[in-house]
Design a protein around this motif. Structure first.
Motif, PDB file in Angstrom:
ATOM      1  N   GLU A   1       4.962  16.089  -2.919  1.00  0.00           N
ATOM      2  CA  GLU A   1       3.009  16.147  -2.540  1.00  0.00           C
ATOM      3  C   GLU A   1       2.761  15.261  -2.845  1.00  0.00           C
ATOM      4  OE1 GLU A   1       5.364  18.835  -2.983  1.00  0.00           O
ATOM      5  OE2 GLU A   1       5.564  18.766  -0.544  1.00  0.00           O
ATOM      6  N   GLU A   2       2.527  15.301  -4.362  1.00  0.00           N
ATOM      7  CA  GLU A   2       1.811  14.525  -5.243  1.00  0.00           C
ATOM      8  C   GLU A   2       1.376  13.175  -4.861  1.00  0.00           C
ATOM      9  OE1 GLU A   2       1.949  16.742  -9.301  1.00  0.00           O
ATOM     10  OE2 GLU A   2       3.352  16.056  -8.814  1.00  0.00           O
ATOM     11  N   ILE A   3       2.987  12.826  -4.505  1.00  0.00           N
ATOM     12  CA  ILE A   3       3.239  10.977  -3.916  1.00  0.00           C
ATOM     13  C   ILE A   3       1.951  10.781  -2.509  1.00  0.00           C
ATOM     14  CG2 ILE A   3       4.806   9.534  -3.198  1.00  0.00           C
ATOM     15  CD1 ILE A   3       6.766  10.799  -5.334  1.00  0.00           C
ATOM     16  N   GLN A   4       2.297  11.713  -1.761  1.00  0.00           N
ATOM     17  CA  GLN A   4       1.699  11.438  -0.756  1.00  0.00           C
ATOM     18  C   GLN A   4      -0.331  11.781  -0.901  1.00  0.00           C
ATOM     19  OE1 GLN A   4       2.363  11.171   2.724  1.00  0.00           O
ATOM     20  NE2 GLN A   4       4.216  10.789   1.689  1.00  0.00           N
ATOM     21  N   LYS A   5      -0.979  12.620  -1.980  1.00  0.00           N
ATOM     22  CA  LYS A   5      -2.068  12.407  -2.306  1.00  0.00           C
ATOM     23  C   LYS A   5      -2.164  11.398  -2.585  1.00  0.00           C
ATOM     24  CE  LYS A   5      -2.918  17.349  -3.136  1.00  0.00           C
ATOM     25  NZ  LYS A   5      -2.893  17.995  -4.034  1.00  0.00           N
TER      26      LYS A   5
ATOM     27  N   ASP B   1       1.096  -1.021  -0.166  1.00  0.00           N
ATOM     28  CA  ASP B   1       0.086  -0.315  -0.235  1.00  0.00           C
ATOM     29  C   ASP B   1       1.010   1.171   0.381  1.00  0.00           C
ATOM     30  OD1 ASP B   1       1.122  -0.510   2.776  1.00  0.00           O
ATOM     31  OD2 ASP B   1      -0.529   0.681   3.416  1.00  0.00           O
ATOM     32  N   LYS B   2       2.245   0.987   0.721  1.00  0.00           N
ATOM     33  CA  LYS B   2       3.391   2.139   0.447  1.00  0.00           C
ATOM     34  C   LYS B   2       3.312   2.286  -0.986  1.00  0.00           C
ATOM     35  CE  LYS B   2       2.340   3.975   4.257  1.00  0.00           C
ATOM     36  NZ  LYS B   2       2.241   5.419   4.089  1.00  0.00           N
ATOM     37  N   ALA B   3       3.899   1.860  -1.640  1.00  0.00           N
ATOM     38  CA  ALA B   3       4.573   1.037  -3.140  1.00  0.00           C
ATOM     39  C   ALA B   3       4.306   2.612  -4.311  1.00  0.00           C
ATOM     40  CB  ALA B   3       4.293  -0.080  -3.769  1.00  0.00           C
ATOM     41  N   ILE B   4       5.330   3.301  -4.772  1.00  0.00           N
ATOM     42  CA  ILE B   4       5.340   3.922  -5.887  1.00  0.00           C
ATOM     43  C   ILE B   4       6.270   3.308  -6.903  1.00  0.00           C
ATOM     44  CG2 ILE B   4       6.629   6.188  -6.329  1.00  0.00           C
ATOM     45  CD1 ILE B   4       3.951   6.323  -4.889  1.00  0.00           C
ATOM     46  N   ARG B   5       5.568   3.373  -7.826  1.00  0.00           N
ATOM     47  CA  ARG B   5       6.113   2.676  -9.663  1.00  0.00           C
ATOM     48  C   ARG B   5       7.697   3.648  -9.189  1.00  0.00           C
ATOM     49  NH1 ARG B   5       1.438   2.762 -11.405  1.00  0.00           N
ATOM     50  NH2 ARG B   5       0.746  -0.018 -11.052  1.00  0.00           N
ATOM     51  N   PRO B   6       8.803   3.590 -10.056  1.00  0.00           N
ATOM     52  CA  PRO B   6       9.827   4.500 -10.470  1.00  0.00           C
ATOM     53  C   PRO B   6       9.715   5.300 -11.196  1.00  0.00           C
ATOM     54  CG  PRO B   6      11.081   1.808 -10.701  1.00  0.00           C
ATOM     55  CD  PRO B   6       9.438   2.357 -10.241  1.00  0.00           C
TER      56      PRO B   6
END
Length: 128
Positions: free
Chosen positions: A114-118, A100-105
């Protein structure tokens, strides 16, 4: 504390098949963004499954044979990090990781903090 847990192959490196690890090309845009996060005070941990398949999950063999090559590559390409951990489970060529905390490269490179946090907040607010 602000922590980033970063994968190595296909994230910090460009995903090239049949290229020796020490010759893998760096993902320069990703490394530049990682340097920005370091300046923002993030602790950076690299967590990799490199050689888990080759050494059948034997972390001691990975530490002996693979860890030095990884360190050399990271320093050569000026990758900022605070910790390097080997032994992440290998999901296989057809599997994937779910977190649930994954962000793609690509998102890490193109989105602001800020956009990642949203994006993460949206995931955590989903009703299943």
């Amino acid at each position: 504390m602000k922590n980033l847990i970063i994968d190595l192959d296909g994230t910090l490196t460009l995903d090239e098949k049949n290229i020796p690890y020490e010759d893998k090309k760096p993902n320069l845009a990703f490394i530049k963004q990682l340097q920005n996060y370091q300046k923002m005070g993030f602790k950076i941990t690299i967590f990799t499954s490199r050689s888990m398949r080759t050494f059948e999950g034997d972390v001691e063999k990975i530490k002996t044979h693979t860890y030095p090559t990884i360190l050399q590559w990271l320093h050569k390409h000026k990758v900022p990090f605070d910790d390097l951990i080997v032994g992440k489970a290998w999901c296989g060529d057809e599997g994937f990781y779910v977190d649930d905390k994954a962000i793609r490269p690509s998102e890490f490179i193109s989105l602001s903090y800020e956009e990642i946090q949203k994006l993460l907040a949206k995931e955590s607010s989903q009703c299943f």
